[in-house]
Design a protein around this motif. Structure first.
Motif, PDB file in Angstrom:
ATOM      1  N   ASP A 199     -37.472  25.549 -43.096  1.00  0.00           N
ATOM      2  CA  ASP A 199     -37.930  24.271 -42.543  1.00  0.00           C
ATOM      3  C   ASP A 199     -39.292  23.948 -43.153  1.00  0.00           C
ATOM      4  O   ASP A 199     -40.340  24.335 -42.633  1.00  0.00           O
ATOM      5  CB  ASP A 199     -38.026  24.367 -41.019  1.00  0.00           C
ATOM      6  CG  ASP A 199     -38.444  23.027 -40.400  1.00  0.00           C
ATOM      7  OD1 ASP A 199     -38.565  22.031 -41.152  1.00  0.00           O
ATOM      8  OD2 ASP A 199     -38.637  22.984 -39.176  1.00  0.00           O
ATOM      9  N   GLU A 200     -39.289  23.230 -44.295  1.00  0.00           N
ATOM     10  CA  GLU A 200     -40.529  22.928 -44.997  1.00  0.00           C
ATOM     11  C   GLU A 200     -41.476  22.084 -44.140  1.00  0.00           C
ATOM     12  O   GLU A 200     -42.699  22.175 -44.300  1.00  0.00           O
ATOM     13  CB  GLU A 200     -40.239  22.193 -46.315  1.00  0.00           C
ATOM     14  CG  GLU A 200     -39.614  23.058 -47.400  1.00  0.00           C
ATOM     15  CD  GLU A 200     -38.090  23.124 -47.307  1.00  0.00           C
ATOM     16  OE1 GLU A 200     -37.470  23.718 -48.200  1.00  0.00           O
ATOM     17  OE2 GLU A 200     -37.537  22.577 -46.317  1.00  0.00           O
ATOM     18  N   CYS A 201     -40.936  21.285 -43.239  1.00  0.00           N
ATOM     19  CA  CYS A 201     -41.783  20.401 -42.428  1.00  0.00           C
ATOM     20  C   CYS A 201     -42.708  21.180 -41.496  1.00  0.00           C
ATOM     21  O   CYS A 201     -43.713  20.651 -41.019  1.00  0.00           O
ATOM     22  CB  CYS A 201     -40.925  19.436 -41.611  1.00  0.00           C
ATOM     23  SG  CYS A 201     -39.963  18.289 -42.631  1.00  0.00           S
ATOM     24  N   TYR A 257     -36.725  19.000 -48.458  1.00  0.00           N
ATOM     25  CA  TYR A 257     -37.145  18.131 -47.362  1.00  0.00           C
ATOM     26  C   TYR A 257     -37.384  16.726 -47.886  1.00  0.00           C
ATOM     27  O   TYR A 257     -37.562  16.501 -49.081  1.00  0.00           O
ATOM     28  CB  TYR A 257     -38.406  18.677 -46.694  1.00  0.00           C
ATOM     29  CG  TYR A 257     -39.686  18.515 -47.491  1.00  0.00           C
ATOM     30  CD1 TYR A 257     -40.676  17.618 -47.097  1.00  0.00           C
ATOM     31  CD2 TYR A 257     -39.933  19.272 -48.631  1.00  0.00           C
ATOM     32  CE1 TYR A 257     -41.851  17.469 -47.810  1.00  0.00           C
ATOM     33  CE2 TYR A 257     -41.105  19.160 -49.351  1.00  0.00           C
ATOM     34  CZ  TYR A 257     -42.070  18.260 -48.939  1.00  0.00           C
ATOM     35  OH  TYR A 257     -43.235  18.119 -49.641  1.00  0.00           O
ATOM     36  N   CYS A 305     -41.825  13.533 -41.925  1.00  0.00           N
ATOM     37  CA  CYS A 305     -41.138  14.597 -42.664  1.00  0.00           C
ATOM     38  C   CYS A 305     -39.799  14.902 -42.009  1.00  0.00           C
ATOM     39  O   CYS A 305     -39.690  14.965 -40.784  1.00  0.00           O
ATOM     40  CB  CYS A 305     -42.007  15.863 -42.703  1.00  0.00           C
ATOM     41  SG  CYS A 305     -41.287  17.227 -43.646  1.00  0.00           S
ATOM     42  N   LYS A 306     -38.761  15.112 -42.828  1.00  0.00           N
ATOM     43  CA  LYS A 306     -37.436  15.472 -42.333  1.00  0.00           C
ATOM     44  C   LYS A 306     -36.897  16.616 -43.186  1.00  0.00           C
ATOM     45  O   LYS A 306     -36.803  16.500 -44.407  1.00  0.00           O
ATOM     46  CB  LYS A 306     -36.482  14.276 -42.402  1.00  0.00           C
ATOM     47  CG  LYS A 306     -35.060  14.613 -41.941  1.00  0.00           C
ATOM     48  CD  LYS A 306     -34.131  13.417 -42.092  1.00  0.00           C
ATOM     49  CE  LYS A 306     -32.717  13.771 -41.672  1.00  0.00           C
ATOM     50  NZ  LYS A 306     -31.785  12.623 -41.862  1.00  0.00           N
ATOM     51  N   ASP A 307     -36.550  17.704 -42.518  1.00  0.00           N
ATOM     52  CA  ASP A 307     -35.996  18.851 -43.247  1.00  0.00           C
ATOM     53  C   ASP A 307     -34.573  18.538 -43.701  1.00  0.00           C
ATOM     54  O   ASP A 307     -33.783  17.933 -42.967  1.00  0.00           O
ATOM     55  CB  ASP A 307     -35.995  20.092 -42.342  1.00  0.00           C
ATOM     56  CG  ASP A 307     -35.433  21.308 -43.048  1.00  0.00           C
ATOM     57  OD1 ASP A 307     -35.859  21.583 -44.181  1.00  0.00           O
ATOM     58  OD2 ASP A 307     -34.547  21.970 -42.464  1.00  0.00           O
ATOM     59  N   THR A 308     -34.239  18.955 -44.935  1.00  0.00           N
ATOM     60  CA  THR A 308     -32.879  18.839 -45.456  1.00  0.00           C
ATOM     61  C   THR A 308     -32.439  20.195 -45.951  1.00  0.00           C
ATOM     62  O   THR A 308     -33.261  21.108 -46.127  1.00  0.00           O
ATOM     63  CB  THR A 308     -32.810  17.827 -46.613  1.00  0.00           C
ATOM     64  OG1 THR A 308     -33.655  18.281 -47.684  1.00  0.00           O
ATOM     65  CG2 THR A 308     -33.255  16.454 -46.175  1.00  0.00           C
TER      66      THR A 308
END
Length: 726
Positions: free
Chosen positions: A330-332, A351, A344-347
């Motif tokens: 979870d980079e955010c 992200y 920010c939205k994790d992908t």
């Protein structure tokens, strides 16, 4: 490992912020190896033990059948008060067959930090060999390990010595490489502390591919004669992790041969059956034995010997050797590593970052600020047109944004507290476990088991997940002015490796006053044993037990005085600060009044401590030296043989014992009746004589702590031999 009876050599506290370049990792890879994952991390096979003695055991390592890959077995052995992980199946010649494991790392750099023995050879005055050990230790039966050439170096100690190690398949000579060096010294005054350039000490880098710890030593009478060399009777050789050893001239005379070990780093790789041709290309075809089993894992050829290793791909972290081990990051949750100036939205695998409604960026919002699209008057006009419903929507969005900001502010507050307590520096220490506040609450069962009060706060008993018992105590409140001293004290305590010094296992930095996690001493303090606790009757304490406590306490203090850089003076030696484990092994504790003996800092601004144990020189001048601890230890010796509390003044224990000794030439009138048997009076008088030497008014007339430990050990050995001959 067998406990050392001599004084161990110095293992220098390592500043991991100054690590060698080969150990510095790119931020994304470092994050992938250390941060919390979005999903639960799988590190071991189902049903297998996850840790031992506070050390995590990630697969391919494992404890017990079916839990490890061939060559990676770990045994979890009991040391009496805790558990210790060791490499399974290790064998040696004339050494303890246990290789202690300090840490295990899977990705992105596969390493095992362990302890291996020192090689040595000793000679008499004629130069005749009296004993030796090549340090040979077969820890690598399956061929998975190589001694890291980038993280370690080879040291040789001696005064007319040539020692080397060797390895690899040969060409013109039997081996591919020979690594070693020579040392020489004319007298005991030639070698200098901290200087290792050929006079008494030399060190060299080692080549890659080294598979064992075997040392080859020359001992002929000719070129390498050791005759007339009493000032330097032994040669030593060892491989040690870079930055963790500092040479001292005293090591040429006092390094313990049989029990001394050194920490070093092993590189490892998948090398099934020791195959020399194994690589990623070859192993990818073997679906049954291929090690990179997790989705989002990749194979990388080993850089130290044949074989390969596994890493998680970009955007994933965890254990690539376990099915499902590589999980999305979870980079955010880590804006300092993955910046976003908007929402920010994790992908999966990365992200996204977008500006919020009504804002825009001149470029990528990951790198550029988001600014309002409309002026204030335009926003008011839109608000009027949209009406009540639009206003509600705006208010709702505003409320959600404030909640988001509030959550981020709370996280920043925790980060700021940890940063204030030195988190950025302490998190880089491999030898220190950083606990969260929630983990501490679980370990102590919400502070349900109160042990007492330390120098700065309450102390609670706790249990680690692997059932190791610990004590959790408050430290000092860290400020801008005390931060450096706090970090330095934690670094030194966590790296002090001695069985008679209370071991610091970890700390919690998320609270205003940091919490320190120590090993647990089941029998409380020496003061409790000598004088009882909470009105309980006194427990019997035999003479041999008192001698053991005195000897080992002296060895712990000698280690602090002589084998740590910078050296440490405890400053508050007393029975209350000598803890005892379940087998009455003493542990020097409570370093709240310790001072670092460095140039220009030998004087305390405030003189504190227990008056009865305080060195008169320290009391009147504020000058604290190692001889101040010697004075306090002299008082402890009197309490051990007399079992009388110290008081201050003309009728105190010290003055009464000196008068009795002057008048009767013996302290028998003062000795504890439990141990004052007629046949034991001589050894008690010897201990009393040694105590009086420690209590000399002039510092320079007191013995060094290492000398006190040796004299006590000799007294015990003589007493035991006389007892056995009766």
């Amino acid at each position: 490992m067998q406990a050392a009876t001599d004084h161990p050599v110095e293992i220098k506290p390592k500043s991991w912020t100054m690590s060698t370049p080969s150990l510095l990792l790119p931020p994304v890879l470092l994050l992938a190896a250390t941060v919390a994952m979005a999903e639960s991390v799988i590190n071991v096979k189902p049903g297998c033990q996850e840790s031992c003695g506070g050390v995590a055991i990630p697969y391919p390592f494992g404890i017990g059948p079916g839990c490890f890959r061939p060559g990676f077995e770990i045994n979890c052995v009991s040391t009496g008060i805790a558990s210790m992980p060791v490499l399974a199946g290790a064998t040696s010649s004339g050494q303890d067959d246990a290789v202690e494991v300090l840490e295990l790392f899977v990705a992105p750099r596969p390493e095992a930090r362990v302890r291996l023995p020192v090689a040595w050879q000793c000679f008499d005055a004629n130069g005749t060999l009296t004993g030796d050990s090549s340090g040979d230790f077969n820890f690598n039966r399956e061929g998975v390990y190589r001694i890291s050439n980038t993280s370690n170096e080879l040291y040789v100690l001696g005064c007319n010595s040539l020692i080397y190690t060797r390895g690899g398949e040969g060409g013109r000579f039997p081996y591919a490489y020979y690594a070693g060096c020579t040392t020489y010294a004319n007298s005991s005054t030639d070698p200098q502390d901290g200087v290792c350039a050929g006079i008494g000490c030399c060190h060299v880098d080692i080549p890659p591919g080294l598979t064992d710890n075997l040392m080859h030593m020359f001992s002929d009478r000719g070129t390498w004669s050791h005759a007339n060399q009493s000032f330097c009777p032994c040669d030593y050789a060892f491989i040690v992790e870079k930055g963790l050893y500092t040479f001292r001239a005293s090591h040429l005379r006092s390094m313990p041969r049989i029990t001394q070990t050194m920490p070093l780093v092993l590189d490892w790789a998948i090398r099934d059956n020791g195959s020399a041709s194994m690589s990623c290309a070859a192993e990818a075809k073997k679906t049954t034995s291929y090690a990179c089993v997790s989705n989002h894992s990749k194979c990388v050829d080993s850089t130290n010997g044949p074989g390969y290793i596994c890493n998680c791909t970009q955007g994933y972290g965890g254990n690539p050797y376990v099915i499902g081990g590589c999980t999305n990051i979870d980079e955010c949750a880590f804006p300092e590593k993955f910046p976003c100036h908007g929402v920010c939205k994790d992908t999966v695998g990365f992200y996204e970052c977008r500006c919020p409604w009504g804002y825009e960026s001149t470029g990528d919002p990951k790198e550029n600020q988001c600014n309002p699209k409309l002026s204030r008057s335009a926003k008011i006009a839109i608000g009027v047109i949209v009406g009540t419903f639009g206003l509600i929507v705006v208010l709702l969005l505003t409320w959600l944004m404030f909640k988001h900001i509030e959550l981020k502010a709370k996280n920043r507050e925790l980060e700021e507290i940890e940063r204030k307590n030195g988190g950025e520096r302490l998190r880089n220490m491999k030898s220190l476990k950083i606990f969260t506040e929630q983990e501490i609450q679980k370990i102590t069962d919400n502070n349900s088991k109160y042990l007492g009060k330390g120098s700065f706060g309450k102390v609670y008993k706790g249990t680690l997940p692997d059932t190791t018992k610990v004590a959790v105590k408050a430290s000092i409140e860290v400020t801008e002015h005390t931060l450096d001293n706090f970090v330095k004290e934690v670094e030194i305590q966590s790296n002090m490796i001695h069985m008679n010094i209370l071991k610091l296992l970890g700390c919690c930095l998320e609270v205003n006053v940091p919490l320190l996690v120590y090993e647990y001493a089941a029998n409380g303090s020496l003061e409790d044993i000598l004088y009882g606790k909470h009105g309980q009757p006194l427990q019997p304490l035999k003479l041999n037990s008192r001698l053991d406590i005195a000897i080992r306490s002296a060895e712990g203090l000698a280690y602090m005085h002589s084998y740590i850089q910078p050296t440490i003076q405890h400053g508050d030696v007393k029975p209350g600060n000598i803890l005892l484990d379940s087998k009455l092994v003493p542990k020097i504790s409570d370093f709240g009044l310790s001072k670092f003996l460095t140039t220009g800092k030998q004087y305390a601004t405030v003189v504190v401590g227990c008056l009865g144990y305080m060195d008169p020189v320290f009391k009147h001048t504020g000058r604290l030296t190692e001889k101040s601890d010697v004075y306090s230890f002299g008082v402890v010796l009197l309490e051990l043989i007399c079992r009388k509390r110290i008081t201050y003044g003309e009728n105190g224990l010290i003055m009464e014992f000196k008068r009795a000794f002057d008048e009767e030439k013996s302290g028998r009138a003062m000795f504890d009746n439990e141990i004052a048997k007629e046949e034991d009076i001589p050894v008690l008088d010897e201990i009393g004589t040694l105590a009086i030497k420690c209590l000399k008014e002039r510092c320079e007339e007191r013995p060094h702590m290492a000398s006190v430990a040796r004299q006590l050990a000799t007294l015990k050995e003589t007493w035991e031999q006389r007892f056995l001959s009766m």
